[in-house]
Design a protein around this motif. Structure first.
Motif, PDB file in Angstrom:
ATOM      1  N   GLN A 142       0.845  -1.206   0.000  1.00 17.49           N
ATOM      2  CA  GLN A 142       0.000   0.000   0.000  1.00 17.49           C
ATOM      3  C   GLN A 142       0.869   1.239   0.000  1.00 17.49           C
ATOM      4  O   GLN A 142       1.684   1.430   0.893  1.00 17.49           O
ATOM      5  CB  GLN A 142      -0.911   0.002   1.237  1.00 17.49           C
ATOM      6  CG  GLN A 142      -2.093  -0.943   1.135  1.00 17.49           C
ATOM      7  CD  GLN A 142      -3.115  -0.505   0.093  1.00 17.49           C
ATOM      8  OE1 GLN A 142      -3.141   0.642  -0.354  1.00 17.49           O
ATOM      9  NE2 GLN A 142      -3.975  -1.440  -0.320  1.00 17.49           N
ATOM     10  N   ARG A 143       0.709   2.061  -1.035  1.00 12.96           N
ATOM     11  CA  ARG A 143       1.419   3.331  -1.110  1.00 12.96           C
ATOM     12  C   ARG A 143       0.385   4.421  -1.398  1.00 12.96           C
ATOM     13  O   ARG A 143       0.111   4.727  -2.551  1.00 12.96           O
ATOM     14  CB  ARG A 143       2.450   3.313  -2.247  1.00 12.96           C
ATOM     15  CG  ARG A 143       3.706   2.541  -1.941  1.00 12.96           C
ATOM     16  CD  ARG A 143       4.671   2.658  -3.124  1.00 12.96           C
ATOM     17  NE  ARG A 143       5.887   1.921  -2.869  1.00 12.96           N
ATOM     18  CZ  ARG A 143       6.960   2.435  -2.240  1.00 12.96           C
ATOM     19  NH1 ARG A 143       6.962   3.693  -1.859  1.00 12.96           N
ATOM     20  NH2 ARG A 143       8.013   1.697  -2.030  1.00 12.96           N
ATOM     21  N   PRO A 144      -0.192   4.981  -0.344  1.00 14.72           N
ATOM     22  CA  PRO A 144      -1.241   5.996  -0.551  1.00 14.72           C
ATOM     23  C   PRO A 144      -0.794   7.154  -1.448  1.00 14.72           C
ATOM     24  O   PRO A 144      -1.623   7.785  -2.093  1.00 14.72           O
ATOM     25  CB  PRO A 144      -1.569   6.476   0.870  1.00 14.72           C
ATOM     26  CG  PRO A 144      -1.157   5.346   1.750  1.00 14.72           C
ATOM     27  CD  PRO A 144       0.008   4.669   1.075  1.00 14.72           C
ATOM     28  N   ARG A 145       0.498   7.381  -1.530  1.00 19.09           N
ATOM     29  CA  ARG A 145       0.972   8.500  -2.361  1.00 19.09           C
ATOM     30  C   ARG A 145       0.737   8.262  -3.852  1.00 19.09           C
ATOM     31  O   ARG A 145       0.748   9.201  -4.638  1.00 19.09           O
ATOM     32  CB  ARG A 145       2.466   8.762  -2.099  1.00 19.09           C
ATOM     33  CG  ARG A 145       2.709   9.385  -0.729  1.00 19.09           C
ATOM     34  CD  ARG A 145       4.145   9.833  -0.569  1.00 19.09           C
ATOM     35  NE  ARG A 145       4.571  10.736  -1.637  1.00 19.09           N
ATOM     36  CZ  ARG A 145       5.840  11.078  -1.846  1.00 19.09           C
ATOM     37  NH1 ARG A 145       6.788  10.604  -1.074  1.00 19.09           N
ATOM     38  NH2 ARG A 145       6.136  11.890  -2.823  1.00 19.09           N
ATOM     39  N   ARG A 146       0.521   6.969  -4.254  1.00 20.29           N
ATOM     40  CA  ARG A 146       0.260   6.715  -5.686  1.00 20.29           C
ATOM     41  C   ARG A 146      -0.957   7.502  -6.173  1.00 20.29           C
ATOM     42  O   ARG A 146      -0.991   7.996  -7.281  1.00 20.29           O
ATOM     43  CB  ARG A 146       0.065   5.215  -5.937  1.00 20.29           C
ATOM     44  CG  ARG A 146       1.387   4.442  -6.044  1.00 20.29           C
ATOM     45  CD  ARG A 146       1.172   3.073  -6.678  1.00 20.29           C
ATOM     46  NE  ARG A 146       0.454   2.180  -5.785  1.00 20.29           N
ATOM     47  CZ  ARG A 146       1.036   1.233  -5.031  1.00 20.29           C
ATOM     48  NH1 ARG A 146       2.337   1.031  -5.091  1.00 20.29           N
ATOM     49  NH2 ARG A 146       0.318   0.482  -4.256  1.00 20.29           N
ATOM     50  N   ASN A 147      -1.954   7.594  -5.293  1.00 18.62           N
ATOM     51  CA  ASN A 147      -3.183   8.315  -5.680  1.00 18.62           C
ATOM     52  C   ASN A 147      -3.088   9.822  -5.470  1.00 18.62           C
ATOM     53  O   ASN A 147      -4.081  10.528  -5.541  1.00 18.62           O
ATOM     54  CB  ASN A 147      -4.384   7.774  -4.895  1.00 18.62           C
ATOM     55  CG  ASN A 147      -4.854   6.440  -5.441  1.00 18.62           C
ATOM     56  OD1 ASN A 147      -4.408   6.027  -6.518  1.00 18.62           O
ATOM     57  ND2 ASN A 147      -5.716   5.766  -4.704  1.00 18.62           N
ATOM     58  N   ARG A 148      -1.884  10.277  -5.179  1.00 24.51           N
ATOM     59  CA  ARG A 148      -1.707  11.731  -5.013  1.00 24.51           C
ATOM     60  C   ARG A 148      -0.720  12.296  -6.022  1.00 24.51           C
ATOM     61  O   ARG A 148      -0.319  13.443  -5.940  1.00 24.51           O
ATOM     62  CB  ARG A 148      -1.166  12.049  -3.613  1.00 24.51           C
ATOM     63  CG  ARG A 148      -2.108  11.716  -2.493  1.00 24.51           C
ATOM     64  CD  ARG A 148      -1.492  12.021  -1.122  1.00 24.51           C
ATOM     65  NE  ARG A 148      -2.149  11.219  -0.110  1.00 24.51           N
ATOM     66  CZ  ARG A 148      -1.546  10.666   0.928  1.00 24.51           C
ATOM     67  NH1 ARG A 148      -0.242  10.823   1.118  1.00 24.51           N
ATOM     68  NH2 ARG A 148      -2.230   9.937   1.784  1.00 24.51           N
ATOM     69  N   GLN A 149      -0.294  11.463  -6.986  1.00 29.76           N
ATOM     70  CA  GLN A 149       0.877  11.875  -7.769  1.00 29.76           C
ATOM     71  C   GLN A 149       0.595  12.844  -8.902  1.00 29.76           C
ATOM     72  O   GLN A 149       1.524  13.456  -9.413  1.00 29.76           O
ATOM     73  CB  GLN A 149       1.649  10.670  -8.276  1.00 29.76           C
ATOM     74  CG  GLN A 149       0.860   9.773  -9.214  1.00 29.76           C
ATOM     75  CD  GLN A 149       1.640   8.501  -9.531  1.00 29.76           C
ATOM     76  OE1 GLN A 149       2.725   8.594 -10.063  1.00 29.76           O
ATOM     77  NE2 GLN A 149       1.096   7.353  -9.177  1.00 29.76           N
ATOM     78  N   SER A 150      -0.653  12.992  -9.316  1.00 31.20           N
ATOM     79  CA  SER A 150      -0.918  14.015 -10.343  1.00 31.20           C
ATOM     80  C   SER A 150      -2.229  14.706 -10.031  1.00 31.20           C
ATOM     81  O   SER A 150      -3.089  14.169  -9.313  1.00 31.20           O
ATOM     82  CB  SER A 150      -0.999  13.384 -11.737  1.00 31.20           C
ATOM     83  OG  SER A 150      -2.243  12.730 -11.887  1.00 31.20           O
ATOM     84  N   ARG A 163      -5.506  13.066  -8.270  1.00 29.05           N
ATOM     85  CA  ARG A 163      -6.013  13.689  -7.035  1.00 29.05           C
ATOM     86  C   ARG A 163      -7.475  14.090  -7.205  1.00 29.05           C
ATOM     87  O   ARG A 163      -8.304  13.889  -6.324  1.00 29.05           O
ATOM     88  CB  ARG A 163      -5.164  14.910  -6.651  1.00 29.05           C
ATOM     89  CG  ARG A 163      -3.807  14.540  -6.076  1.00 29.05           C
ATOM     90  CD  ARG A 163      -3.131  15.737  -5.412  1.00 29.05           C
ATOM     91  NE  ARG A 163      -2.777  16.803  -6.334  1.00 29.05           N
ATOM     92  CZ  ARG A 163      -1.622  16.868  -7.020  1.00 29.05           C
ATOM     93  NH1 ARG A 163      -0.715  15.914  -6.885  1.00 29.05           N
ATOM     94  NH2 ARG A 163      -1.384  17.877  -7.840  1.00 29.05           N
TER      95      ARG A 163
END
Ligand code: PBG
Length: 323
Positions: free
Chosen positions: A3-11, A15
């Motif tokens: 799980q890398r929550p940052r994947r869904n924040r990368q663009s 977002r």
């Protein structure tokens, strides 16, 4: 790492795709202040960008707001001190500035929603929301005054009243009075959990309505209390409210969420004058980014569960023309 929550924040696109709450001008109700006279507007010093308008200019202001997409307004009157008395008789006098404004606004803008205020304080020489006797705020004696005011507003064209006084039993009393007078279609937005708050200061400047003695703690709720908001909500529902409101909003996000979970009625929240003033003051000093702080505050109110947000930021928000 699975799980890398940052994947869904990368663009920005991702977002936006996973964004859970989105603000719209349709969420907002814009409070306005009307005063007697002609061709005058005065800025409220503790609320930069917010004005009291005479009715002629208020109509123009509403028109410009409607063009920006605002479809919901709340209205409050500033009454000259000479017309205030202990029984708030001006509040239901034929042709007073408030009912005249309601009439003109509903004629000119039949498509908008206008929340009209039912409370004694703008008209009370004591600056209280109820009749004062020997230093006490009387409850049951106040209700008939509120009913006269509500009916005068309904007669003038109001379709939604907001009893902002916190007397016990007033939602039921007003519901009955409106029904008896043939106004069963007039809705009630109940000020359900209205706290005795320091954040109302600038509003009282706008109306010159601060209490002349004491405070409002014997009728507005104690900021320490959460479960008590459920009692108020249950009563307002039973008494026939159409909306439940929490006020103020930002220091009471937990109360907004609580009512949202415990009621099926639409929940409104009032982002009050002091909450507006704080953002403006800090922004004017260059201490925060006012626009971002506005958006984040409004977002938090919606995220907490408010479906309707009364906010002095409504016009500024509408002017941003966000997609
Ligand atoms: C009282 C009333 C208040 C506000 C609206 N109606 C609070 C008060 O003076 O106790 C406050 C709204 C604001 O601060 O923006 N009937």
């Amino acid at each position: 790492m699975l799980q890398r929550p940052r994947r869904n924040r990368q663009s920005a696109v991702i977002r936006s795709m996973v964004e859970e709450t989105r603000l719209s001008v349709k969420d907002m109700m814009f409070p306005l202040f009307v005063m007697e006279g002609q061709n005058t507007q005065t800025e409220i010093s503790s609320m930069p960008g917010i004005y009291r308008f005479t009715l002629d200019l208020l109509l123009a202001e509403i028109e410009s707001c409607v063009k920006l997409g605002i479809q919901s307004f709340a209205l409050f009157p500033q009454i000259p001190e000479s017309k205030k008395d202990s029984m708030a008789t001006e509040s239901y006098k034929n042709g007073n500035i408030y009912t005249e404004s309601i009439y003109e606004i509903s004629q000119r803008f039949p498509e908008i929603s206008l929340l009209t205020d039912v409370a004694m304080d703008p008209y009370s020489s004591d600056g209280h929301d109820g009749i004062v006797k020997d230093g006490q705020i009387l409850n049951d004696e106040t209700l008939p005054v509120l009913a006269k005011m509500a009916i005068a507003q309904a007669q003038a064209g109001s379709k939604l009243i907001g009893p902002s006084d916190m007397m016990d039993g007033r939602v039921g009393y007003l519901r009955q009075a409106l029904d008896d007078a043939g106004y069963s279609q007039v809705g009630i937005m109940a000020y359900t959990a209205k706290y005795a708050s320091a954040f109302y200061g600038p509003f009282r400047d706008a109306l010159e309505s601060a209490p002349k003695f004491g405070d409002k703690k014997s009728y507005q709720m104690n900021p320490a209390n959460r479960r008590e908001a459920l009692i108020e909500a249950e009563l307002d529902e039973m008494e026939g409210a159409d909306f439940l409101m929490v006020k103020p909003a930002l220091a009471y996000l937990d109360i907004i969420a609580l009512l949202k979970e415990n009621s099926h009625l639409p929940i409104a929240a009032y982002n009050v004058s002091g909450e507006y003033a704080m953002v403006k003051a800090a922004a004017q000093n260059g201490w925060i980014d006012g626009e971002k702080a506005m958006l984040e505050s409004l977002l938090s109110i919606k995220r907490a569960g408010a479906q309707v947000i009364l906010t002095y930021f409504a016009k500024e928000f509408a002017q941003l023309k966000l997609a």
